[in-house]
Each structure stands twice: as C-alpha cells, then as structure tokens.
Design an enzyme around this catalytic site. Structure first.
Site, PDB file in Angstrom:
ATOM      1  N   VAL A   1       2.045  16.963 -16.041  1.00 22.70           N
ATOM      2  CA  VAL A   1       0.760  16.932 -15.348  1.00 22.70           C
ATOM      3  C   VAL A   1       0.337  18.375 -15.104  1.00 22.70           C
ATOM      4  O   VAL A   1       1.158  19.199 -14.678  1.00 22.70           O
ATOM      5  CB  VAL A   1       0.845  16.186 -14.003  1.00 22.70           C
ATOM      6  CG1 VAL A   1      -0.529  16.122 -13.342  1.00 22.70           C
ATOM      7  CG2 VAL A   1       1.421  14.786 -14.184  1.00 22.70           C
ATOM      8  N   CYS A   2      -0.910  18.684 -15.405  1.00 28.80           N
ATOM      9  CA  CYS A   2      -1.479  19.991 -15.081  1.00 28.80           C
ATOM     10  C   CYS A   2      -0.662  21.109 -15.759  1.00 28.80           C
ATOM     11  O   CYS A   2      -0.331  21.007 -16.933  1.00 28.80           O
ATOM     12  CB  CYS A   2      -1.542  20.135 -13.565  1.00 28.80           C
ATOM     13  SG  CYS A   2      -2.575  21.460 -12.935  1.00 28.80           S
TER      14      CYS A   2
END
Length: 207
Positions: free
Chosen positions: A99-100
């Site tokens: 994520v990210c």
C-alpha cells in the site's frame, strides 16, 4: 490463511488498518503484525501506538505479505536483513502486496523489476528507479504481486484480494458490512483532478 503485515515506527495508519479491517472478516484468515523488536510501534501521526508482539524474523512463511507505507518505508528500505526476509517470504506467498510507499520496499527488495506497479503519486520517480513501470491505476495486479496507490487505496486492494482468496460474494459481503461506499465531499482525490494549490498543500503534508 496467514496474512502478515510488518509495522515499523512512523507507519501510515490507514495503510495497515484499512486492509486489516477487510482481511479480519475473511473466513479462516489469521492476520499478524510483525516488527523488528517486540513492543510499541508508533504511527506517523503520533497518537496510535500499536503493541506488536512478534519479530518478523520469527515468520518463515505466509499466504499474504502486505507492506504498508508511511515514513516507515525508509526504515524498511535501509534494513538489509529485512529486505532479505521480504525476498524469502515472497518466494512462498500466494500474494505479495503493498500500500502506498510500501511499493518502494518491494522495489528495494528487487521484486518490481519490469513489472507495472503503482504507489503514492508523490513517489512515482522513486518507484521507477527500481525498474518498475508506474501506472496511475488505483490497484495493479501482476501475477502474485499486487500494489495499490496512496493510503486509502489499500482498502480497494484488500477487497479485491478478498475476492481472490475466497470468492466475490464473500468479498462483496465484507464490503457491504464495512459499508465501503465512498462519496467524498470533494473531487480532488487524484493529481489528475486536483488544482495546483491543493497539490502543493498535499505535498507539504508528506513530512
């Protein structure tokens, strides 16, 4: 179904907690947080310490590895033993995900070379420096590797992964139970739509 999420100081809370909320409702799922040394791990915003009881080195395999972002990605990237562990775990996962800016950790481990991937819009150049091909898609799957864009996109990724690990009806039921039906008050959720003033202010948030 064993799901492992490494947490290091200055992790972005929604990167980890958003997917955890989804995974926690999957039948048979066991979600574990791991870190370098057991004890409290502090989020990047400063008010959500999480007690993590397990060393990552104690984990020899898992079905899903999820690397969250935030300031913690710098710590993970600068830790050769941790990157070695990521490579070893990835060899046996069903899915390795991020994520990210967690995608940069996968990149530093050499797992994104030649793959199409996504990350936070403010980290595109860093992602590409690891040989990945950036795309602005919110969730990108390349065989066993799934990357998602900034922060809230981890929820989208987790729902898609829930469908892959169980079935679409189960994933839809989890989405409904968590009432994930976004209606944001402003249409500024991507750099493609946000005005320059908003983009400049958002960059300043990435401290």
């Amino acid at each position: 179904m064993d799901i492992v999420i490494p947490l290091f100081d200055r992790f972005e809370p929604l990167d980890a907690i958003g997917p955890y909320e989804i995974f926690g409702y999957m039948p048979g799922a066991n979600v574990r947080f791991v870190t370098d040394e057991p004890g409290p791990v502090q989020d990047v915003l400063g008010a959500l310490p999480v007690h993590v009881p397990t060393r990552y080195s104690e984990v020899e395999s898992c079905d899903v590895l999820l690397i969250p972002g935030g300031g913690s990605h710098l710590t993970m990237m600068d830790d050769p033993p941790f990157l070695d562990w990521v490579r070893r775990i990835h060899a046996g996962t069903r899915f390795t995900t991020s994520v990210c800016t967690g995608a940069l950790v996968l990149g530093a481990a050499g797992l994104l070379k030649g793959l199409t991937a996504t990350t936070h819009w403010n980290a595109i150049a860093d992602l590409e420096s690891y040989g990945a091909v950036y795309t602005a898609e919110r969730v990108v799957r390349q065989d066993r590797v799934i990357t998602s864009a900034g922060v809230s996109s981890g929820i989208d990724m987790a729902i898609q992964l829930a469908a892959l690990l169980t079935d679409e009806v189960t994933a839809q039921a989890i989405q409904l139970y968590t009432e994930y039906d976004p209606e944001p008050p402003f249409d500024t959720g991507s750099v493609a739509k946000a005005p320059a003033q908003v983009i400049e202010m958002a960059r300043a948030l990435d401290g």
